[in-house]
Scaffold this motif. Structure first.
Motif, short mmCIF file in Angstrom:
data_model
loop_
_atom_site.label_atom_id
_atom_site.label_comp_id
_atom_site.label_asym_id
_atom_site.label_seq_id
_atom_site.Cartn_x
_atom_site.Cartn_y
_atom_site.Cartn_z
N SER A 1 0.80 -1.19 0.00
CA SER A 1 0.00 0.00 0.00
C SER A 1 0.85 1.26 0.00
O SER A 1 0.35 2.33 -0.29
N LYS B 1 -7.23 -0.67 4.81
CA LYS B 1 -6.02 -1.45 4.58
C LYS B 1 -6.02 -2.70 5.46
O LYS B 1 -6.45 -2.66 6.61
N SER C 1 -3.87 -2.04 -4.13
CA SER C 1 -3.50 -1.19 -3.02
C SER C 1 -3.82 0.24 -3.44
O SER C 1 -3.60 0.63 -4.59
#
Length: 401
Positions: free
Chosen positions: A86, A182, A127
């Motif tokens: 990410s 996330k 991501s």
């Protein structure tokens, strides 16, 4: 409009025109990965993967791995380290933002305020980095024709701490981009790394899993396709578990009836009544069987039903008889026996599961598993599930869980 699902209300921002910001090209968007959709037949299944050649080779190698903790063979793909993927779009943001023309493209793309970087091991998942707020998220891409059905359950289910919410939705001309928090790995990866969990650790995590399922069942959702990979960690310490998404669940039209006939699921977690083909069956009770498989795998480090011969595997599942290692506590054995029952009506409901004494009081530490039980013998867990021989599998579906 912008969708921010903090509660049951949904707001959506449409970006049919994004000015100079570039969107993912349609050729970048792949069908959502899920287990094979199965239809009953009497023929033996022929399994076909539609991944790229390299990924297909890796999965074929992984199919030979039995123990969850086994290191993947050289060349096989592995999930990125927590936080690594990410952050990649951030470092790439200084340069130009290309639009990927192939799903193998590894550079970032832009949709609205988000920079997206495809995750190599998860088709259609990216991501995401919000350049306005600095938030790191995960994005799943859907065709416009199906995304409303995929997010339908979020409009009926009240928020719950163990169900991951949708944070944003950005609509393009042909794709919908659904953003979630996330993730920091999943339960499958944890068990794979630890080989198995001690009961205290498993109890803490499984209580959260059971709470998420109970919340969904109470509000008229049948989850289906439950497995360890569906539960992800919301924190770096990997102590807070969440159901990854609701996209594969079924919203019950009549809350008094949970009869379903869908045969969508992963073979290692499928219940005997699904394999028997006697539809319809209780969707909630099929979920409870899958929870039993999950708990067994967490505690023992292998699936309760496994065999190198797929036909033998499903014969074992249909019989509904599995061996519980001596090292498990009496409470854990009782709970597993109450979930992995052949007759759906004899299994615990999600509410009854949470009331089980194994959750409510501290139990004496279990004895170490025997060497045979710990190694798993012929029933070790592989990173990939087997294909169902008594069903026909669509060629374009991913066969592995």
């Amino acid at each position: 409009m912008m969708m921010n699902v903090q509660s049951r209300s949904i707001r959506i921002r449409s970006t049919t025109r994004v000015g100079h910001n570039k969107r993912l090209d349609s050729s970048d968007d792949q069908p959502v990965v899920k287990c094979a959709r199965l239809s009953i037949s009497t023929t033996t299944t022929t399994t076909t993967t539609t991944d790229a050649t390299a990924a297909g080779d890796a999965r074929q190698q992984q199919q030979q791995i039995a123990v969850l903790g086994t290191t993947p063979p050289p060349g096989s793909s592995s999930p990125p380290p927590p936080g690594g993927a990410s952050r990649s779009p951030v470092s790439a943001a200084a340069g130009s933002v290309p639009v990927g023309g192939s799903h193998h493209h590894q550079g970032p793309s832009r949709i609205g305020p988000f920079l997206l970087l495809p995750l190599a091991d998860r088709d259609g998942v990216h991501s995401a980095f919000n350049t306005d707020t600095g938030d790191e998220l995960v994005c799943k891409v859907f065709d416009m024709g199906v995304y409303q059905e995929k997010i339908r359950a979020y409009g009926t289910l009240p928020p719950h701490d163990n169900v991951a919410p949708v944070r944003d939705i950005v609509l393009g001309e042909r794709r919908a981009y659904v953003f979630r928090d996330k993730e920091h790995g999943d339960l499958h990866g944890l068990v794979k790394g630890c080989r198995r969990l001690d009961e205290a650790h498993a109890r803490t995590l499984f209580r959260q899993v059971a709470g998420a399922v109970d919340h969904c069942h109470h509000h008229g959702l049948v989850l289906g396709d439950l497995k360890l990979r569906k539960f992800v960690f919301a924190d770096e310490k990997r102590s807070h578990v969440r159901l990854e998404s609701l996209e594969d669940c079924r919203v019950l039209e009549d809350p008094r009836s949970d009869a379903v006939s869908d045969t969508h699921g992963c073979p290692a977690y499928v219940s005997p009544e699904v394999l028997s083909g006697s539809a319809p069956y209780s969707g909630k009770m099929a979920d409870m069987w899958s929870l039993g498989v999950m708990l067994y795998t967490m505690l023992v480090g292998r699936y309760p039903f496994h065999d190198p011969d797929p036909a033998a595997l499903f014969s074992k599942i249909r019989r509904g008889q599995c061996c519980l290692p001596e090292g498990l506590s009496p409470g854990a054995k009782c709970l597993l026996h109450s979930l992995l029952r052949k007759e759906p009506g004899e299994r615990l409901t999600a509410g009854q599961l949470l009331a089980h004494p194994w959750f409510r009081r501290a139990l004496p530490p279990p004895q170490p598993l025997s060497q045979e039980a710990a190694s798993g013998g012929e029933q070790e867990v592989g990173a990939a599930d087997q294909a169902v021989p008594s069903f026909e599998v669509e060629d374009d579906d991913d066969l592995f869980c």
